[in-house]
Scaffold this active site. Structure first.
Site, PDB file in Angstrom:
ATOM      1  N   ARG A  86     -52.027 -24.205  18.984  1.00 22.49           N
ATOM      2  CA  ARG A  86     -51.524 -24.233  17.607  1.00 22.49           C
ATOM      3  C   ARG A  86     -51.661 -22.880  16.896  1.00 22.49           C
ATOM      4  O   ARG A  86     -51.078 -22.666  15.839  1.00 22.49           O
ATOM      5  CB  ARG A  86     -52.243 -25.320  16.803  1.00 22.49           C
ATOM      6  CG  ARG A  86     -51.645 -26.702  17.066  1.00 22.49           C
ATOM      7  CD  ARG A  86     -52.398 -27.781  16.321  1.00 22.49           C
ATOM      8  NE  ARG A  86     -53.671 -28.100  16.979  1.00 22.49           N
ATOM      9  CZ  ARG A  86     -54.632 -28.836  16.420  1.00 22.49           C
ATOM     10  NH1 ARG A  86     -54.491 -29.299  15.201  1.00 22.49           N
ATOM     11  NH2 ARG A  86     -55.742 -29.084  17.086  1.00 22.49           N
TER      12      ARG A  86
ATOM     13  N   ASP B  36     -65.082 -22.406  18.465  1.00 19.24           N
ATOM     14  CA  ASP B  36     -64.100 -22.140  17.393  1.00 19.24           C
ATOM     15  C   ASP B  36     -64.617 -22.519  16.000  1.00 19.24           C
ATOM     16  O   ASP B  36     -63.838 -22.831  15.118  1.00 19.24           O
ATOM     17  CB  ASP B  36     -62.790 -22.880  17.687  1.00 19.24           C
ATOM     18  CG  ASP B  36     -62.952 -24.393  17.711  1.00 19.24           C
ATOM     19  OD1 ASP B  36     -64.093 -24.876  17.559  1.00 19.24           O
ATOM     20  OD2 ASP B  36     -61.939 -25.093  17.886  1.00 19.24           O
TER      21      ASP B  36
ATOM     22  N   ALA C 107     -57.801  24.450  -3.556  1.00 15.42           N
ATOM     23  CA  ALA C 107     -56.811  23.378  -3.528  1.00 15.42           C
ATOM     24  C   ALA C 107     -55.732  23.675  -2.494  1.00 15.42           C
ATOM     25  O   ALA C 107     -55.319  24.819  -2.315  1.00 15.42           O
ATOM     26  CB  ALA C 107     -56.176  23.219  -4.898  1.00 15.42           C
TER      27      ALA C 107
HETATM   28  C1  UD1 Z   1     -63.972 -33.449  19.861  1.00 17.26           C
HETATM   29  C2  UD1 Z   1     -64.880 -34.667  20.006  1.00 17.26           C
HETATM   30  C3  UD1 Z   1     -64.867 -35.454  18.703  1.00 17.26           C
HETATM   31  C4  UD1 Z   1     -65.292 -34.577  17.559  1.00 17.26           C
HETATM   32  C5  UD1 Z   1     -64.432 -33.333  17.502  1.00 17.26           C
HETATM   33  C6  UD1 Z   1     -64.978 -32.368  16.485  1.00 17.26           C
HETATM   34  C7  UD1 Z   1     -64.859 -35.389  22.333  1.00 17.26           C
HETATM   35  C8  UD1 Z   1     -64.249 -36.322  23.314  1.00 17.26           C
HETATM   36  N1  UD1 Z   1     -64.394 -35.480  21.097  1.00 17.26           N
HETATM   37  O1  UD1 Z   1     -62.657 -33.928  19.709  1.00 17.26           O
HETATM   38  O2  UD1 Z   1     -65.739 -36.570  18.798  1.00 17.26           O
HETATM   39  O3  UD1 Z   1     -65.213 -35.303  16.330  1.00 17.26           O
HETATM   40  O4  UD1 Z   1     -64.410 -32.665  18.771  1.00 17.26           O
HETATM   41  O5  UD1 Z   1     -64.126 -31.283  16.347  1.00 17.26           O
HETATM   42  O6  UD1 Z   1     -65.717 -34.626  22.678  1.00 17.26           O
HETATM   43  N2  UD1 Z   1     -62.715 -28.062  25.484  1.00 17.26           N
HETATM   44  C9  UD1 Z   1     -62.924 -27.466  26.699  1.00 17.26           C
HETATM   45  N3  UD1 Z   1     -62.470 -28.100  27.816  1.00 17.26           N
HETATM   46  C10 UD1 Z   1     -61.828 -29.272  27.757  1.00 17.26           C
HETATM   47  C11 UD1 Z   1     -61.622 -29.881  26.495  1.00 17.26           C
HETATM   48  C12 UD1 Z   1     -62.094 -29.247  25.374  1.00 17.26           C
HETATM   49  O7  UD1 Z   1     -63.508 -26.391  26.800  1.00 17.26           O
HETATM   50  O8  UD1 Z   1     -61.460 -29.775  28.816  1.00 17.26           O
HETATM   51  C13 UD1 Z   1     -63.205 -27.379  24.282  1.00 17.26           C
HETATM   52  C14 UD1 Z   1     -62.057 -26.954  23.394  1.00 17.26           C
HETATM   53  O9  UD1 Z   1     -61.669 -25.613  23.680  1.00 17.26           O
HETATM   54  C15 UD1 Z   1     -62.661 -27.085  22.007  1.00 17.26           C
HETATM   55  C16 UD1 Z   1     -63.698 -28.191  22.151  1.00 17.26           C
HETATM   56  O10 UD1 Z   1     -63.954 -28.290  23.519  1.00 17.26           O
HETATM   57  O11 UD1 Z   1     -63.339 -25.923  21.613  1.00 17.26           O
HETATM   58  C17 UD1 Z   1     -63.239 -29.505  21.557  1.00 17.26           C
HETATM   59  O12 UD1 Z   1     -62.110 -29.952  22.245  1.00 17.26           O
HETATM   60  P1  UD1 Z   1     -60.947 -30.732  21.509  1.00 17.26           P
HETATM   61  O13 UD1 Z   1     -59.951 -31.121  22.508  1.00 17.26           O
HETATM   62  O14 UD1 Z   1     -60.500 -29.978  20.340  1.00 17.26           O
HETATM   63  O15 UD1 Z   1     -61.730 -32.059  21.036  1.00 17.26           O
HETATM   64  P2  UD1 Z   1     -61.338 -33.014  19.852  1.00 17.26           P
HETATM   65  O16 UD1 Z   1     -60.241 -33.897  20.257  1.00 17.26           O
HETATM   66  O17 UD1 Z   1     -61.173 -32.230  18.614  1.00 17.26           O
HETATM   67 CA    CA Z   2     -60.796 -29.917  17.889  1.00 16.57          CA
END
Ligand code: UD1
Ligand code: CA
Length: 492
Positions: free
Chosen positions: A21, A115, A392
């Site tokens: 995004r 992040d 100057a």
């Molecule tokens: C996650 C949490 C949610 C929480 C929210 C807060 C889980 C299943 N859900 O959801 O409960 O309220 O964060 O923001 O944990 N990432 C990886 N590898 C992956 C997936 C994610 O490194 O395979 C990292 C992403 O880069 C990111 C973070 O983990 O920095 C969170 O991943 P994201 O997919 O944004 O989780 P949410 O759906 O927001």
């Molecule tokens: Ca997130």
């Protein structure tokens, strides 16, 4: 909590996701905010825990992210997650890396995301302390928010005990009403985490391995789980797009600016003042509107900076005054004055009580104590001795089209207006130059250098060469007036 437990601490920072995004060539966590990368803020916060090890999980653009982490935080262990199958999968990769090459993972494991640039070390420490004191298998850093949309919800039973986290997409309408959310930051007992990770499935709306499933797993095992609500929920807010980047960036800045005001810095207009995280300001510094203090800039006591100035990686001495200036990697001495409209490039060093004035550009220029370059000049690859005044409109001609050369001006010299110093040359202590001099040879101490020939006036040139112009008629009238005046004188 004992010292051993503290030493056993591991921090895992997840940063493998694509951050699509942001719509950027640059990986999300590498975007700068408040003078550091986004992940730089999180890794800095992690250091407050004095951890045994920090593991960063990288995936998307892992070369760039890995190189950045390696350069700024060389002790951080990198774990690669080739494909992103969810936070549970990411932590599994981290645990593998944390237990390889003779490393071990015991005690507490704190998981955070790369992040969340507002995250503070103290908050992580309070959370880890609370987790350890309660001797839980898992602790959730939770938050109570007005709009919980998109977050995992913390589910509690009638006794108020935490039972599980349910993700937005998997939640029932009733569960979606819950306003206690999972910030994403979790703390684990290392042994429990290792036992729970292989038991996480992916039978959910996203088909991912959710780290949050560990809560229900711990409950099934009869272990203690709990949530610790952070008051300042914004600290855990993630940046997903550029609108959030700007909003969180402004909030980070607001916090930094307020922090300095509480330390005794006057900031006339906080809304137009930008201060990076690593800037250091002395007592009674005054910052005027439209000022950006960036990078590793240090401003000494009682100095006044602004309005409308940008200083990056600069050192400003106590009591100095810097007005409408753009400066990078420059040093300004105590009580020196700079501006308005000055451009200080890397390697500029202005001595105490010195002056760099309006429309002056400097680069690799060491200007001595009390020396002045007051107006309309370029000073490149030069050394100017103490107490010297540069006239100057002086150009230090440092470039012959192929190579750069240096100019040295001694102490207490007085060079006149509109000079060109053709480097390499040396102008001695106490020397002087005439107006419009092009200095091509060394000037000995105390000498006066002049390069212009004697002035020659060609009388009535304009009348002959520009007949019928306003210039010619103005000259004609003036000359006639002179002749009348002469007659008047003669008559009296
Ligand atoms: C996650 C949490 C949610 C929480 C929210 C807060 C889980 C299943 N859900 O959801 O409960 O309220 O964060 O923001 O944990 N990432 C990886 N590898 C992956 C997936 C994610 O490194 O395979 C990292 C992403 O880069 C990111 C973070 O983990 O920095 C969170 O991943 P994201 O997919 O944004 O989780 P949410 O759906 O927001
Ligand atoms: Ca997130």
């Amino acid at each position: 909590m004992s010292a051993e437990q503290k030493n056993g601490l591991t921090v895992i920072v997840l940063a493998a996701g694509g951050g699509t995004r942001m719509k950027s060539k640059t990986m999300k966590v590498l975007h700068p905010i408040g003078g550091r990368s986004m992940i730089g803020h999180v890794l800095t916060a992690a250091q407050a825990l004095d951890p045994e090890q920090v593991v960063a999980v990288v995936g998307h653009q892992r070369e760039a992210v890995g190189a950045h982490i390696h350069a700024s935080f060389p002790d951080v262990v990198l774990a690669v997650q080739e494909e992103q199958h969810g936070t549970g999968h990411a932590v599994r990769m981290a645990v593998e890396a944390a237990t390889q090459d003779g490393r071990s993972m015991t005690g507490t494991v704190v998981v955070a995301y790369g992040d969340t640039p507002l995250l503070r070390g103290e908050s992580l420490r309070d959370f880890a302390d609370e987790h350890e004191a309660a001797q839980r298998a898992v602790s959730i850093l939770s938050g109570i928010v007005a709009d919980p949309f998109g977050y995992g919800r913390v589910l509690r039973n009638d006794e108020g005990d935490v039972e599980a986290i349910v993700e937005e997409k998997d939640a029932t309408p009733e569960q979606r009403e819950v306003r206690e959310i999972n910030s994403g930051i979790l703390a684990f007992d290392a042994g429990f985490l290792r036992s729970a990770l292989p038991r996480i499935g992916n039978d959910n709306a996203k088909g991912e391995y959710y780290l949050t499933d560990t809560i229900a797993i711990a409950r099934e095992d009869g272990l203690t789980v709990g949530a610790y609500a952070i008051d300042d929920v914004m600290q855990t807010e993630g940046v997903n797009d550029r609108v959030q980047l700007a909003r969180i960036g402004a909030e980070l800045n607001r916090r930094i600016v307020e922090g300095w005001m509480s330390e005794g810095v006057t900031v006339m207009d906080p809304a137009t003042t930008w201060i990076d995280s690593d800037v250091v300001l002395g007592a009674d510094v005054t910052i005027l509107p439209g000022t950006q203090l960036l990078g590793a800039t240090v401003v000494g006591e009682d100095a006044v900076v602004g309005p409308d100035s940008t200083l990056k990686d600069c050192e400003i001495g106590p009591g100095a005054r810097v007005v409408r200036t753009h400066a990078e990697l420059a040093v300004v001495g105590g009580e020196a004055t700079v501006g308005p409209y000055s451009y200080l490039r890397p390697g500029t060093v202005l001595g105490a009580r010195g002056k760099i004035g309006g429309f002056v550009e400097t680069k690799n220029a060491v200007i001595g104590d009390g020396a002045k370059v007051p107006h309309l000049s370029y000073v490149g690859d030069a050394e100017i001795g103490e107490g010297t005044n540069i006239g100057a409109g002086t150009i230090f001609a440092n470039y012959d089209g192929v190579n750069k050369h240096r100019t040295k001006v001694g102490k207490h010299a007085r060079t006149a207006s509109n000079n060109t110093f053709v480097a390499p040359i040396e102008i001695g202590d106490g020397a002087a130059t005439g107006a419009g001099t092009v200095v091509r040879q060394d000037v000995p101490p105390g000498a006066l250098a002049v390069s212009m020939g004697p002035q020659r006036n060609i009388e009535e040139w304009a009348l002959r060469k520009r007949p019928g112009t306003a210039q010619a008629s103005a000259a004609e009238i003036a000359l006639a007036g002179r002749r009348d005046g002469d007659q008047g004188m003669a008559e009296s």
